[in-house]
Design a protein around this motif. Sequence first.
Motif, short mmCIF file in Angstrom:
data_model
loop_
_atom_site.label_atom_id
_atom_site.label_comp_id
_atom_site.label_asym_id
_atom_site.label_seq_id
_atom_site.Cartn_x
_atom_site.Cartn_y
_atom_site.Cartn_z
N LEU B 92 0.83 -1.20 0.00
CA LEU B 92 0.00 0.00 0.00
C LEU B 92 0.87 1.26 0.00
CD1 LEU B 92 -1.77 -2.33 1.34
CD2 LEU B 92 -2.93 -0.57 2.59
N PRO B 93 1.66 1.45 -1.06
CA PRO B 93 2.58 2.60 -1.05
C PRO B 93 1.86 3.95 -1.03
CG PRO B 93 2.53 1.55 -3.21
CD PRO B 93 1.74 0.67 -2.30
N TRP B 94 0.59 3.93 -1.35
CA TRP B 94 -0.21 5.16 -1.40
C TRP B 94 -0.79 5.53 -0.04
CZ3 TRP B 94 -4.74 3.20 0.26
CH2 TRP B 94 -4.92 1.82 0.03
N ALA B 95 -0.74 4.61 0.91
CA ALA B 95 -1.39 4.87 2.21
C ALA B 95 -0.40 5.52 3.19
CB ALA B 95 -1.91 3.56 2.79
N ASN B 96 -0.94 6.41 4.00
CA ASN B 96 -0.11 7.04 5.02
C ASN B 96 -0.18 6.18 6.28
OD1 ASN B 96 1.16 8.62 6.85
ND2 ASN B 96 -0.13 10.44 6.56
N LEU B 97 0.90 5.44 6.52
CA LEU B 97 0.90 4.49 7.64
C LEU B 97 1.62 5.04 8.87
CD1 LEU B 97 1.73 1.16 5.74
CD2 LEU B 97 -0.51 1.98 6.44
N SER B 98 2.03 6.32 8.81
CA SER B 98 2.88 6.83 9.89
C SER B 98 2.21 6.75 11.26
CB SER B 98 3.32 8.26 9.58
OG SER B 98 2.21 9.05 9.29
N ARG B 99 0.93 7.11 11.33
CA ARG B 99 0.27 7.07 12.63
C ARG B 99 0.06 5.63 13.10
NH1 ARG B 99 -5.41 9.69 13.89
NH2 ARG B 99 -5.03 10.77 11.97
N PHE B 100 -0.26 4.76 12.15
CA PHE B 100 -0.48 3.35 12.47
C PHE B 100 0.80 2.72 13.02
CE2 PHE B 100 -0.58 -1.16 11.04
CZ PHE B 100 -1.66 -1.59 11.79
N GLU B 101 1.92 3.14 12.45
CA GLU B 101 3.21 2.55 12.84
C GLU B 101 3.53 2.75 14.31
OE1 GLU B 101 6.93 2.66 10.19
OE2 GLU B 101 5.55 4.10 9.29
N SER B 102 3.07 3.86 14.89
CA SER B 102 3.40 4.14 16.29
C SER B 102 2.72 3.15 17.23
CB SER B 102 3.02 5.58 16.64
OG SER B 102 1.64 5.75 16.45
N ASN B 103 1.58 2.62 16.84
CA ASN B 103 0.91 1.59 17.64
C ASN B 103 0.12 0.68 16.69
OD1 ASN B 103 -0.12 0.11 19.75
ND2 ASN B 103 -1.67 1.61 20.33
N PRO B 104 0.83 -0.25 16.05
CA PRO B 104 0.21 -0.98 14.92
C PRO B 104 -0.71 -2.13 15.33
CG PRO B 104 2.48 -1.67 15.19
CD PRO B 104 2.22 -0.66 16.28
N ARG B 105 -1.77 -1.77 16.05
CA ARG B 105 -2.74 -2.81 16.44
C ARG B 105 -3.57 -3.20 15.22
NH1 ARG B 105 -6.20 -1.29 21.49
NH2 ARG B 105 -6.90 0.33 20.05
#
Lengths: 180, 126
Positions: B92-105
């Motif tokens: 998913l290169p188009w998705a912004n995962l930065s916030r998810f990365e901090s707590n990837p539940r």
Amino acid sequence: MRWFWIDRFDKFVVGQEAVTVKNVTLGEEPLDDYLPGYPHYPHSLIIEGMAQTGGLLLAQIQEFQQRVVLAKVTKALFHRMVGPGDQLRLTARVLSLQDDGAIVQGSVEVDEQPQAEMELTFAFLDQSFSDKPFFIPGDLCRILRTLKLFAVGVHPDGTPIQIPQHMLDGEYELLTGEVT
Amino acid sequence: MASSEEVFEKVQAALVDALGVEEDEVTPEATMVGDLGAESIDFLDIVFKLEKAFAINIPREELFPDDILTNAEYVKDGKVTDQGIAELKARLPWANLSRFESNPRVQDFGNLLTVNDLCRYVERKL
């Protein structure tokens, strides 16, 4: 209890299109009770009729072993009321078919005039919703025979569809009490 | 080639149509599930409408990486592992995962997609 809002299939092309007919009569309870003094057939039941037409079109793809439910009425537009004596002609076309659901476009005509247009989204239930079938196979077979689905059903190449063996077995069991 | 504005307008129209929300609710930052109230079955409709609006084909796994999120190799104690995050980024290169990365539940992944993500996904397909 019966909950059929279609009377008969007129056309059934596997995975593509189904046309059903619904005759509206004053003998039906919903006409009397819905708006006393102004008997007309409720639009919600027209949507249900389309859901049955489209739902059976989708269920047949997996030989009626897929549990198909109406998940969303995306759009429903009605052009006129329907009253006693009218005959509805409901056409359901598969717009999109996926592993977990499908989208069906519906159009309804009365006297060859457009009566309603709709778009319905169906979901296919997986095992997380239990594994019980919606219908007793023999019962469903009997209903579909009554609706003439197998009499008019064809594959896209025009060859007639067959009644799935599991339904014939269920019907035999229902009639004789014996398991094949 | 459609401009970003044109893409947004078409995505917005598809979401208004599929979810019955008002146009001004469909902002770029709005999340599909949390803000716009999309349920799983709505995505079937949204994908169909986007395919039609942009004349593209959207394979389901490109938008919903369920196979990664249910793979024991990539999930530990209900959280996506570093390796799993790398897989998600690749898929998913188009998705912004930065916030998810901090707590990837894993359970939070469903509410990750924003309108902007969807626009970026579509733009890559055009």
